[in-house]
Design an enzyme around this catalytic site. Structure first.
Site, short mmCIF file in Angstrom:
data_model
loop_
_atom_site.label_atom_id
_atom_site.label_comp_id
_atom_site.label_asym_id
_atom_site.label_seq_id
_atom_site.Cartn_x
_atom_site.Cartn_y
_atom_site.Cartn_z
N CYS A 75 2.90 0.97 8.11
CA CYS A 75 1.93 1.38 9.14
C CYS A 75 2.35 0.74 10.46
CB CYS A 75 0.52 0.92 8.74
SG CYS A 75 -0.75 1.37 9.94
N HIS A 161 7.27 11.37 6.67
CA HIS A 161 6.80 12.16 7.83
C HIS A 161 7.48 13.52 7.86
CE1 HIS A 161 4.49 8.98 9.89
NE2 HIS A 161 5.32 8.18 9.26
N GLU A 210 -2.61 12.42 9.36
CA GLU A 210 -2.06 11.38 8.49
C GLU A 210 -2.39 11.62 7.01
OE1 GLU A 210 -2.34 7.27 9.19
OE2 GLU A 210 -2.32 7.44 11.37
N GLY A 222 4.34 7.58 12.86
CA GLY A 222 4.48 8.99 13.24
C GLY A 222 5.19 9.13 14.57
N1 LIG Z 1 -1.28 7.37 6.71
C1 LIG Z 1 0.02 6.67 6.62
C2 LIG Z 1 -0.19 5.14 6.68
C3 LIG Z 1 -0.69 4.67 8.05
C4 LIG Z 1 0.31 4.97 9.14
C5 LIG Z 1 -0.23 4.95 10.57
N2 LIG Z 1 -1.60 4.57 10.76
C6 LIG Z 1 0.71 4.20 11.50
O1 LIG Z 1 0.26 3.65 12.51
O2 LIG Z 1 1.95 4.23 11.22
C7 LIG Z 1 0.70 7.06 5.27
O3 LIG Z 1 -0.03 7.44 4.35
O4 LIG Z 1 1.93 6.94 5.21
#
Ligand SMILES: N[C@H](CCC[C@H](N)C(=O)O)C(=O)O
Length: 276
Positions: A75, A161, A210, A222
């Site tokens: 994250c 991603h 997400e 992202g």
């Molecule tokens: N939803 C993402 C995790 C949080 C990523 C995001 N909040 C960031 O700032 O990189 C996943 O399931 O891979």
């Protein structure tokens, strides 16, 4: 027993951050969903749990849980908030920290201007590293999404991603295509769906639906994945300003085999206690 936590955000991507070094915490998907509920709980996109590292020479481990209860690998906005948290909570006096995540070591640095720069590691593209079902690695993969074929670029920043280029993030079909891409059968671990508008070679706008959280106001990994995909497609230079709905990030990537650097803010909104 009470559990102390901090509520933090990185550009509106918000977190419940728990000190698991000085507190003992037992989490379950049900408890995370309950705490993450924005009406019946604290409300957050992700929960971040800070722990002692299991590796010599590494300062901390930090675990990430989406509000749907699933633990995930990485994250970006959370990494900046983690660094701010351990410094402000007196868990370290360092400005440059090493931290172990489920998918490798990352290196946050607290900057003098209050921003945090994170070495997010080297992006991966092989289908098995995403994971993504495809015969081989490609710059662009056609993906059947509902009635359309969407050209995506798949990138792993530790977490998966799928990035597409759109004419405008305002009109991009985030609500319609986001869940279809997130749960597409070719992504066995599901995926984060990015919608990138190219403003210039050094500037993009980005929205991300997400995995496990829905559309957030910003997504750090992202943003990294989108810039890497844009550079690989020949659309972007090495340092890019990324406009998200929650604010701006700066992402830099020098190319294949090199780490991605992300710079942005980290804010503590309040600290709280709950009966756990
Ligand atoms: N939803 C993402 C995790 C949080 C990523 C995001 N909040 C960031 O700032 O990189 C996943 O399931 O891979």
């Amino acid at each position: 027993m009470t559990l102390r936590f901090s509520k933090m955000h990185g550009l509106g991507n918000d977190f419940m951050v728990i000190d698991g070094v000085r507190q003992s915490v037992t989490l379950s998907p049900e408890l995370i969903q309950q705490w993450g509920d924005r009406h019946f709980g604290i409300g957050f996109d992700q929960l971040l749990l800070v722990e002692q590292s299991t590796q010599a020479g590494v300062d901390f481990r930090y675990r990430i849980f989406n509000c749907d209860g699933d633990e995930v690998e990485q994250c970006g906005n959370g990494a900046r908030c983690f660094a701010r948290f351990v410094r402000d909570q007196g868990l370290t006096d360092k400005d440059e920290i090493t931290v172990e995540t489920a998918k490798g070591i990352i290196y946050p640095k607290l900057e003098a201007d209050g921003n945090v720069t994170v070495n997010m590691g080297v992006p991966r593209f092989a289908p098995e590293e995403i994971p993504f079902e495809a015969p081989n690695e490609a710059l662009i993969d056609p993906l059947i999404v509902g009635e359309r074929v969407v050209d995506i670029s798949v990138v792993s920043m530790g977490n998966p991603h799928a990035v597409q280029v759109v004419d405008s993030v305002v009109t991009a079909p985030v609500a319609e295509q986001g869940p279809l891409i997130e749960n597409h059968p070719r992504f066995p671990a599901r995926v984060n769906a990015g919608f990138m508008e190219i403003v210039s070679r050094i500037e993009i706008r980005l929205r991300v639906f997400e995995r496990g959280a829905g559309e957030t106001l910003a997504c750090g990994t992202g943003a990294c994945a989108a810039v890497v995909a844009g550079i690989r497609r020949g659309l972007l230079d090495e340092r890019v300003l990324v406009h998200t709905r929650g604010g701006d990030l700066t992402i830099a990537w020098a190319g294949s085999g090199q780490p991605v650097f992300m710079t942005g803010p980290a804010v503590t909104v309040f600290s709280g206690e709950l009966a756990a």
